[in-house]
Design a protein around this motif. Structure first.
Motif, PDB file in Angstrom:
ATOM      1  N   UNK A 130       0.962  -1.467   0.041  1.00  0.00           N
ATOM      2  CA  UNK A 130       0.171  -0.188  -0.505  1.00  0.00           C
ATOM      3  C   UNK A 130       1.059   1.341  -0.102  1.00  0.00           C
ATOM      4  N   UNK A 131       1.740   0.727   0.790  1.00  0.00           N
ATOM      5  CA  UNK A 131       2.518   2.700   0.928  1.00  0.00           C
ATOM      6  C   UNK A 131       3.688   3.084  -0.261  1.00  0.00           C
ATOM      7  N   UNK A 132       3.993   1.637  -1.208  1.00  0.00           N
ATOM      8  CA  UNK A 132       4.681   1.907  -2.544  1.00  0.00           C
ATOM      9  C   UNK A 132       3.691   1.976  -3.294  1.00  0.00           C
ATOM     10  N   UNK A 191       3.598   6.440  -2.144  1.00  0.00           N
ATOM     11  CA  UNK A 191       4.374   6.781  -2.828  1.00  0.00           C
ATOM     12  C   UNK A 191       4.008   7.441  -4.184  1.00  0.00           C
ATOM     13  N   UNK A 192       4.048   6.566  -5.681  1.00  0.00           N
ATOM     14  CA  UNK A 192       3.982   7.262  -6.217  1.00  0.00           C
ATOM     15  C   UNK A 192       2.948   8.261  -6.595  1.00  0.00           C
ATOM     16  N   UNK A 193       1.889   8.152  -6.100  1.00  0.00           N
ATOM     17  CA  UNK A 193       0.771   9.045  -6.388  1.00  0.00           C
ATOM     18  C   UNK A 193       1.308  10.632  -5.398  1.00  0.00           C
ATOM     19  N   UNK A 212       3.677  16.313   1.989  1.00  0.00           N
ATOM     20  CA  UNK A 212       5.082  16.086   2.094  1.00  0.00           C
ATOM     21  C   UNK A 212       5.169  15.258   3.601  1.00  0.00           C
ATOM     22  N   UNK A 213       4.266  15.223   4.277  1.00  0.00           N
ATOM     23  CA  UNK A 213       4.664  14.748   5.812  1.00  0.00           C
ATOM     24  C   UNK A 213       3.794  13.323   5.086  1.00  0.00           C
ATOM     25  N   UNK A 228       4.870   7.915   4.776  1.00  0.00           N
ATOM     26  CA  UNK A 228       4.684   5.821   4.226  1.00  0.00           C
ATOM     27  C   UNK A 228       6.654   5.632   3.390  1.00  0.00           C
ATOM     28  N   UNK A 229       7.660   6.959   3.062  1.00  0.00           N
ATOM     29  CA  UNK A 229       8.611   6.224   3.383  1.00  0.00           C
ATOM     30  C   UNK A 229       9.268   5.580   4.512  1.00  0.00           C
ATOM     31  N   UNK A 230       9.069   6.339   5.070  1.00  0.00           N
ATOM     32  CA  UNK A 230       9.292   5.947   6.660  1.00  0.00           C
ATOM     33  C   UNK A 230       8.785   4.001   6.889  1.00  0.00           C
TER      34      UNK A 230
END
Length: 336
Positions: free
Chosen positions: A24-26, A29-31, A49-50, A55-57
């Motif tokens: 879900x997070x990968x 991130x694209x969006x 940005x937050x 999502x990256x964390x």
């Protein structure tokens, strides 16, 4: 002797929740990377940005855990494969803000489930942190929606003079004759499900404009039609009780037809939202004593389940469905 945390293997529940989080997070991130390139409102940009940082964390944490456990890392979605971050705007800033609000709510549901399923201390701490982050996203987006006059409040009800008890069986009926007014809980679920379908309709409309494969385009068009139909059904129940319904969000889609996201990523995202809607419909059905509402939700769930099945078949056909962690096939192992 007390086992060290690293000596305790991950359970199936922990592996599955980590795997779903990575996928879900990968995709998110694209969006987010694309939206940050074109968003104009600075308040919405700060939230984007937050959420991107969060999502990256999450991705980094899951990779670290899986590496320690010698568990394969999912392929998921990549910026180099599934998005053109320089593509023209597909949705408005208002759509972004409403999407972030709904993603926070979906995250709250997903991570609260994860917290209830996991036990190992590091995994519990990870999902507990995710839960708090989702709560922050909801509060932040609510505040911005309110400040911009975009927050759509559910209907208000007259104040009751005292509590009361149900004395007639007609409280449960709804097929024939005079139907009792909707309860506050029933209204809340009808209203919230309308909002989610309004967002879903706009999403499917935008995706249908930029999808490349003809089957995928038709899938999104069908999804838009279902979402709009369900909005009309929820609205009819609200109107029957002289209650307002939310606004549709189809006007927040631009006329862009330029490649933005891969068909794979858009189909996965749509399938995820479809699965989430089944859960919300099930909750709405369980919280609605009036029998006609239960039948309505049951019928809509069947339609959504069929749409989800078609999405799964579409992903398998194109080789896009990444297999989740599974139990060992003992028959195959024996035969080999």
């Amino acid at each position: 002797m007390q086992l060290l945390e690293r000596d305790i293997p991950l359970t199936s529940a922990e592996i599955s929740q980590l795997w779903v989080t990575y996928m879900n997070d990968s995709a998110a991130i694209c969006h987010l990377e694309h939206e940050l390139n074109i968003v104009e409102d600075n308040e919405i940009k700060s939230i984007l940005q937050y959420v991107l940082k969060v999502s990256q964390s999450h991705i980094n944490s899951v990779v670290e855990i899986f590496n320690k456990e010698n568990h394969p890392i999912p392929h998921g979605f990549k910026l180099s494969e599934d998005v053109d971050v320089t593509a023209p705007r597909l949705f408005t800033d208002k759509y972004y803000l409403n999407t972030l609000n709904q993603l926070g709510k979906i995250g709250l549901n997903n991570y609260s489930l994860a917290v209830s399923l996991v036990a190992r201390e590091d995994i519990y701490h990870f999902f507990s942190t995710c839960l708090n982050e989702s709560d922050k996203i909801i509060k932040w987006t609510n505040d911005v929606l309110l400040s911009k006059g975009l927050y759509v409040r559910p209907p208000q009800l007259p104040k009751a003079e005292s509590f009361d008890y149900v004395t007639k069986q007609s409280f449960l009926t709804g097929y024939f004759g005079e139907r009792r007014p909707l309860t506050a809980t029933e209204i809340a679920h009808l209203y919230a499900n309308f909002q989610r379908n309004a967002l879903g309709s706009a999403t499917m409309m935008g995706y249908s404009q930029v999808a490349k494969d003809k089957d995928v385009v038709q899938y999104f068009i069908k999804g838009k039609e279902i979402a709009q139909k369900h909005c009309a059904i929820f609205e009819s129940y609200l109107k029957e009780n002289d209650l307002p319904s939310p606004m549709m969000l189809d006007s927040e889609v631009t006329d862009s037809t330029i490649y933005t996201f891969s068909d794979k990523k858009m189909t996965f995202y749509s399938s995820t939202l479809t699965a989430v809607s089944l859960g919300y419909y099930g909750t709405g059905m369980s919280m609605s004593p009036r029998r006609d509402l239960g039948v309505m939700y049951s019928r809509l769930m069947a339609e959504v389940a069929k749409f989800a099945d078609n999405g799964a078949k579409l992903m398998i056909k194109h080789g896009w469905m990444e297999a989740p962690p599974q139990a060992a096939d003992r028959d195959e192992l024996t035969n080999n």
